[in-house]
Design an enzyme around this catalytic site. Structure first.
Site, mmCIF file in Angstrom:
data_model
loop_
_atom_site.group_PDB
_atom_site.id
_atom_site.type_symbol
_atom_site.label_atom_id
_atom_site.label_comp_id
_atom_site.label_asym_id
_atom_site.label_seq_id
_atom_site.Cartn_x
_atom_site.Cartn_y
_atom_site.Cartn_z
ATOM 1 N N ASN A 78 12.996 3.199 -3.896
ATOM 2 C CA ASN A 78 11.746 3.707 -4.575
ATOM 3 C C ASN A 78 11.955 4.817 -5.524
ATOM 4 O OD1 ASN A 78 12.311 6.276 -3.069
ATOM 5 N ND2 ASN A 78 10.665 5.993 -1.411
ATOM 6 N N ASP A 272 7.169 -4.954 4.692
ATOM 7 C CA ASP A 272 7.444 -3.497 4.368
ATOM 8 C C ASP A 272 7.119 -3.000 3.108
ATOM 9 O OD1 ASP A 272 8.742 -1.012 5.553
ATOM 10 O OD2 ASP A 272 10.084 -1.325 3.724
#
Length: 399
Positions: A78, A272
């Site tokens: 991320n 997810d």
């Protein structure tokens, strides 16, 4: 952050689930610890080995553990540099598929591939970062007549310092599917146990997961209405509806096994991803996967299907939030079929500051009786998990 309708079936010992490997079995190198080192994406995961072994009916020795390794790149993480939980789940599943397929082909007989049926609760013990090497080790710990239990451990290595730490442990269940008939579940070669209590403990785990899968099937009629382009300005912040999210994914060839069914790891990565979007919308901070409750694969997903992956927040404590994720499949290529619930699971996320410290979770605003009921159910799961963790820690503090 990582990547429904009724009709699910229990796959362990019964109907099969999506297979999670990439190539047909080939002959293996001599017995011993195998290391598969990858510098390309997990989609390139290689070898499914079919070693020569005892004749059918004989007991097979426990297969050697395998390890796959890959460096974590920016596209695995991320914006804060933490590797997506879905990326780790995908690697875990691929390692499990390799060793279970190898074992199921260790005796002469009909060739088969291993299909993922269930993933037990998985805790993310430590974040993994860009530039670290993920080492995923897998070994078979129990076999029943039609299923294989694989236990996996993930370590992160800082290759500059040479330091390693454990980031994940997981238990997965596979069933062997015939290469010639995907609906045919074959028998699993039994493994040898060093002690009788190891076999009894494995049988206890097998019976527990069968019961848990049945309980999941009974609640599998829950529906999340997909939310693709919601008008969030009309919704109150911190409500279930405000953060609820969905993704639409068309299943292509790169998502599938040689059978034409979706890899279990691909599905978990998508789940997810959706759960992470829900968590980020609720907290508006950096969020990471803390754990995944058992993931049950109810039905296979065929190439050409359209997946609707939907997530909603069900519970939050002071430092964590639970997100329920459903995967519904709709086939519009080939023979028509009603949409069906393929996979379901609960993900737990935590919110982190820029320094990586846990932040308080904003209070979830409950608007309906169903939301309040789901909150209480989530609270019970949270307390049960907390009590189990404390019970496991108590013997350690007494040593």
């Amino acid at each position: 952050m990582g990547r429904g309708r009724t009709g699910g079936r229990d796959l362990v010992g019964k109907k099969p689930a999506p297979f999670a490997s990439t190539r047909p079995p080939v002959r293996s190198r001599p017995a011993g610890r195998s290391r598969l080192r990858l510098d390309s994406p997990p989609a390139a995961f290689l070898l499914l080995m079919q070693p020569s072994g005892p004749e059918a009916g004989e007991t097979a020795p426990a297969p050697a553990a395998i390890q796959i390794s890959r460096i974590m790149r920016p596209d695995d993480a991320n914006i804060a540099g933490n590797v997506h939980g879905g990326t780790i789940l995908k690697m875990i599943e691929e390692a499990g598929a390799i060793i279970s397929t190898r074992h199921c082909n260790s005796q002469s007989g009909e060739p088969c591939v291993a299909a993922l049926a269930r993933v037990e609760r998985t805790d993310f013990l430590s974040p993994m970062c860009i530039g670290e090497v993920a080492h995923v080790s897998a070994e078979i710990t129990y076999t029943s007549k039609h299923s294989v239990e694989v236990q996996v451990q993930v370590e992160a290595e800082n290759i500059l310092m040479g330091a390693k730490r454990v980031t994940n442990r997981a238990t997965l269940w596979y069933v062997p599917l015939s290469l010639h008939n995907v609906n045919k579940v074959l028998e699993v070669p039994p493994i040898q146990f060093a002690r009788k209590d190891q076999e009894e403990e494995g049988r206890r785990r097998y019976e527990e997961q069968k019961l848990a899968r049945q309980e999941t099937k009974e609640r599998n009629g829950d529906v999340i209405v997909p939310v693709i382009n919601p008008d969030r300005q009309s919704k109150e912040p911190y409500t279930v509806g405000y953060s609820q999210s969905s993704l639409i994914h068309l299943v292509g060839p790169s998502d599938c096994t040689m059978h034409g069914f979706v890899h279990g790891g691909v599905t978990m990565k998508l789940m997810d991803e959706v759960a992470g979007i829900v968590a980020a919308r609720h907290c508006k901070t950096n969020i990471v996967t803390a754990s995944v409750d058992a993931i049950n694969f109810h039905e296979k997903i065929k190439k050409g299907s359209v997946l609707t992956i939907s997530g909603r927040m069900t519970f939050m404590s002071n430092k964590s939030m639970e997100i329920e994720v459903f995967v519904d499949a709709d086939r519009f290529v080939g023979e028509p079929q009603d949409p069906y619930r393929a996979v379901s699971a609960f993900f737990t996320y935590v919110s982190l500051s820029k320094e990586g410290r846990p932040l308080p979770i904003p209070q979830l605003v409950l608007e309906t009786e169903d939301e309040r009921q789901r909150f209480e159910e989530g609270k019970n799961r949270y307390l049960q998990t907390k009590a189990k963790r404390q019970a496991q820690m108590q013997p350690l503090t007494q040593q």
